[in-house]
Enzyme design. Structure first.
Site, PDB file in Angstrom:
ATOM      1  N   GLY A   1       3.514  -4.920   4.558  1.00 39.09           N
ATOM      2  CA  GLY A   1       3.794  -4.542   5.936  1.00 39.09           C
ATOM      3  C   GLY A   1       5.088  -5.145   6.415  1.00 39.09           C
TER       4      GLY A   1
ATOM      5  CG  ASN B   1      -5.500  -4.909   4.660  1.00 36.64           C
ATOM      6  OD1 ASN B   1      -4.966  -3.889   5.096  1.00 36.64           O
ATOM      7  ND2 ASN B   1      -5.649  -5.140   3.368  1.00 36.64           N
ATOM      8  N   GLY B   2      -7.179  -3.108   7.189  1.00 37.47           N
ATOM      9  CA  GLY B   2      -8.126  -2.008   7.041  1.00 37.47           C
ATOM     10  C   GLY B   2      -8.130  -1.117   8.266  1.00 37.47           C
TER      11      GLY B   2
ATOM     12  CE1 TYR C   1       5.040   2.715  -2.599  1.00 35.53           C
ATOM     13  CE2 TYR C   1       3.575   1.891  -0.884  1.00 35.53           C
ATOM     14  CZ  TYR C   1       4.849   2.238  -1.303  1.00 35.53           C
ATOM     15  OH  TYR C   1       5.919   2.097  -0.464  1.00 35.53           O
TER      16      TYR C   1
ATOM     17  CB  CYS D   1      -2.188  -5.511   7.367  1.00 37.88           C
ATOM     18  SG  CYS D   1      -2.000  -4.270   8.670  1.00 37.88           S
TER      19      CYS D   1
END
Length: 503
Positions: free
Chosen positions: A28, A101-102, A257, A2
């Site tokens: 996202g 995020n995670g 990426y 995210c």
């Protein structure tokens, strides 16, 4: 995976939060949300969809205030409904909003404790809501009308004791300020930026430095592993290392990426890291095939372009753009199901025949995860007239699930899991396949910052840096992350969760 952002400004932050989410959209594309505060009142808008679709002018006008946070989400295990769009909010104590995020590796255990002992109600299956309620439960112990930075840091310290896994967090305590913190391993990124204005200093927290750049914020530094930072509504900045012992092991897949090439994360340029990935990959190609017959190197856009350019230069062959990308199609890797991913490849890419016809082509991609996208692209190259199609991955074989916030398939869906390189080559239909070595990848990424000796490489090595990932946990993740299970939940319409009203 995210994207998160938080801003404490001297004037309205709604447009800057929106713009920040636009440049973090690559992290996202499933849902987006913004929450702002003004004079103690909370304003929110969140929904499924792209940033540009979730927020219309009527929504932006209602997002008032000089302080706020935002989030973009891609669908992780059990988390692909509009109800689970972030940020999340609880009204007690003080009113707290949180974007995360995670992934928490002990979310199930925490849920049981929160319901049984802390008497807190959870409205979704998201581990981010679990994290929010852990923080709220700890702040509840303060028991005074206002909290101090010391109170907030004490609560975060307790969060560190209770929560395991990967988490970069921005949270807004209404009437107080913005909080940011990062897990003890620093697996997920979080950067700090500041800007001097005529009215005072403004502060910004974001997943990547590119969000700071577009608003003219100076990159101050990264939030350290196990550190919490707090900016009050007056723009005063506080920071505290909440843990005496940390191990900085950021996720290496960010550099392969996820992150934009123009970002700097943990003092490492993503762009330069990808250049070095290409250099190492070219050297391996020269070792294994000194008499190669490659006519042209073609990247699979967009993430692999930087590495592919270096491969071509080091090999002394032509670099060409052989695929044209439809930029209105989302990132294939983070689409919610295999059917969607397969359908999108041909609508996303179109081959330029003259760059392939009669040539021995080396296609370079950032990684190979499920293999279906690679197979379709190789088919497209052959249909365009390529004589031979070689395939190179700038990353090692992905053999293990990622449990730290990347919904990287169950083991059975990973094409390299339990297979040799030769077997993968046969499955994707390449004439030759070469992977980056893990040691070379690590060396390529850490070049700029000797302070980071190790990275989380779990999807390549199977070694999980938090030390709590058991076979039983992986088996549970496998069930939750399979495309079949995700489709079952979508067909069932989710869990019947109570919707949250938003503007």
């Amino acid at each position: 995976m995210c994207g998160i952002v938080g801003i404490v400004g001297v004037d309205a932050v709604n447009q800057r939060l929106y713009d920040s989410l636009i440049v973090l959209q690559h992290r996202g594309q499933d849902a987006a949300g913004i929450m702002t505060a003004e004079a103690g009142a909370l304003h929110m808008r969140r929904d499924a969809g792209l940033v540009r679709d979730v927020f219309q002018q009527k929504h932006m006008l209602k997002l008032k205030g000089n302080i706020g946070i935002g989030h973009v989400r891609y669908p992780t295990a059990g988390c692909d409904g509009a109800q689970e769009a972030q940020p999340f909010y609880v009204n007690s104590p003080y009113g707290i909003c949180l974007a995360h995020n995670g992934n928490l590796t002990n979310a199930r255990e925490l849920t049981e404790v929160l319901v049984r002992e802390d008497r807190r109600h959870l409205n979704t299956s998201s581990d981010s809501e679990v994290l929010l309620n852990v923080l709220a439960s700890e702040l509840q112990r303060v028991g005074t009308p206002r909290v101090t930075p010391a109170d907030i840091f004490a609560a975060v310290n307790a969060v560190y004791r209770r929560c395991r896994g990967a988490y970069a967090v921005v949270a807004m305590v209404i009437g107080h300020g913005i909080l940011g913190f990062r897990d003890p391993n620093g697996i997920r990124p979080l950067v700090i930026g500041s800007r001097e204005t005529a009215k005072g200093v403004e502060w910004m927290l974001a997943s990547e430095s590119v969000a700071l750049d577009m608003h003219g914020f100076k990159l101050v530094r990264d939030v350290a592993p196990g550190e919490a930072v707090f900016i009050d509504e007056q723009g005063r900045f506080y920071a505290q290392a909440c843990l005496a012992s940390v191990r900085h092991t950021p996720c290496i897949f960010e550099y392969v990426y996820f992150a934009r090439p123009d970002s700097i994360i943990d003092n490492i340029s993503v762009y330069k890291a990808r250049l070095r990935m290409g250099e190492h990959l070219a050297e391996k190609i020269r070792r294994e095939r000194p008499d190669h017959d490659i006519d042209v190197v073609i990247p699979i856009p967009d993430t692999s372009r930087t590495s592919a350019l270096q491969v071509a230069q080091r090999l002394g062959v032509k670099y060409r753009e052989g695929f044209i990308k439809n930029r209105y199609i989302g990132r294939t890797f983070i689409m919610p199901g295999q059917a969607e991913r397969k359908k999108s490849v041909r609508s996303k890419l179109n081959a330029i025949d003259l760059e392939f016809r009669g040539k021995n082509v080396l296609l370079v991609d950032d990684s190979i995860v499920r293999g279906t996208t690679s197979a379709q692209i190789i088919d497209m190259a052959r249909e365009a007239g390529a004589r031979k199609v070689y395939f190179a991955s700038a990353a090692p074989p992905v053999r293990y699930p990622n449990v730290y916030g990347i919904d990287m398939a169950s083991t059975e869906e990973l094409v390299a899991s339990g297979r040799s390189d030769e077997q993968v080559r046969e499955m994707i239909g390449a004439d030759w396949l070469i992977y980056q070595d893990l040691a070379d990848l690590v060396h390529a990424v850490r070049h700029d910052n000797a302070k980071i000796a190790n990275f989380d490489t779990s999807c390549f090595s199977g070694e999980y840096v938090t030390g709590d990932v058991t076979p039983e946990y992986l088996a549970r993740v496998k069930g939750e992350r399979s495309d079949a299970e995700k489709q079952r939940k979508r067909d069932a319409g989710g869990r019947g969760l109570k919707p949250v009203r938003a503007i």
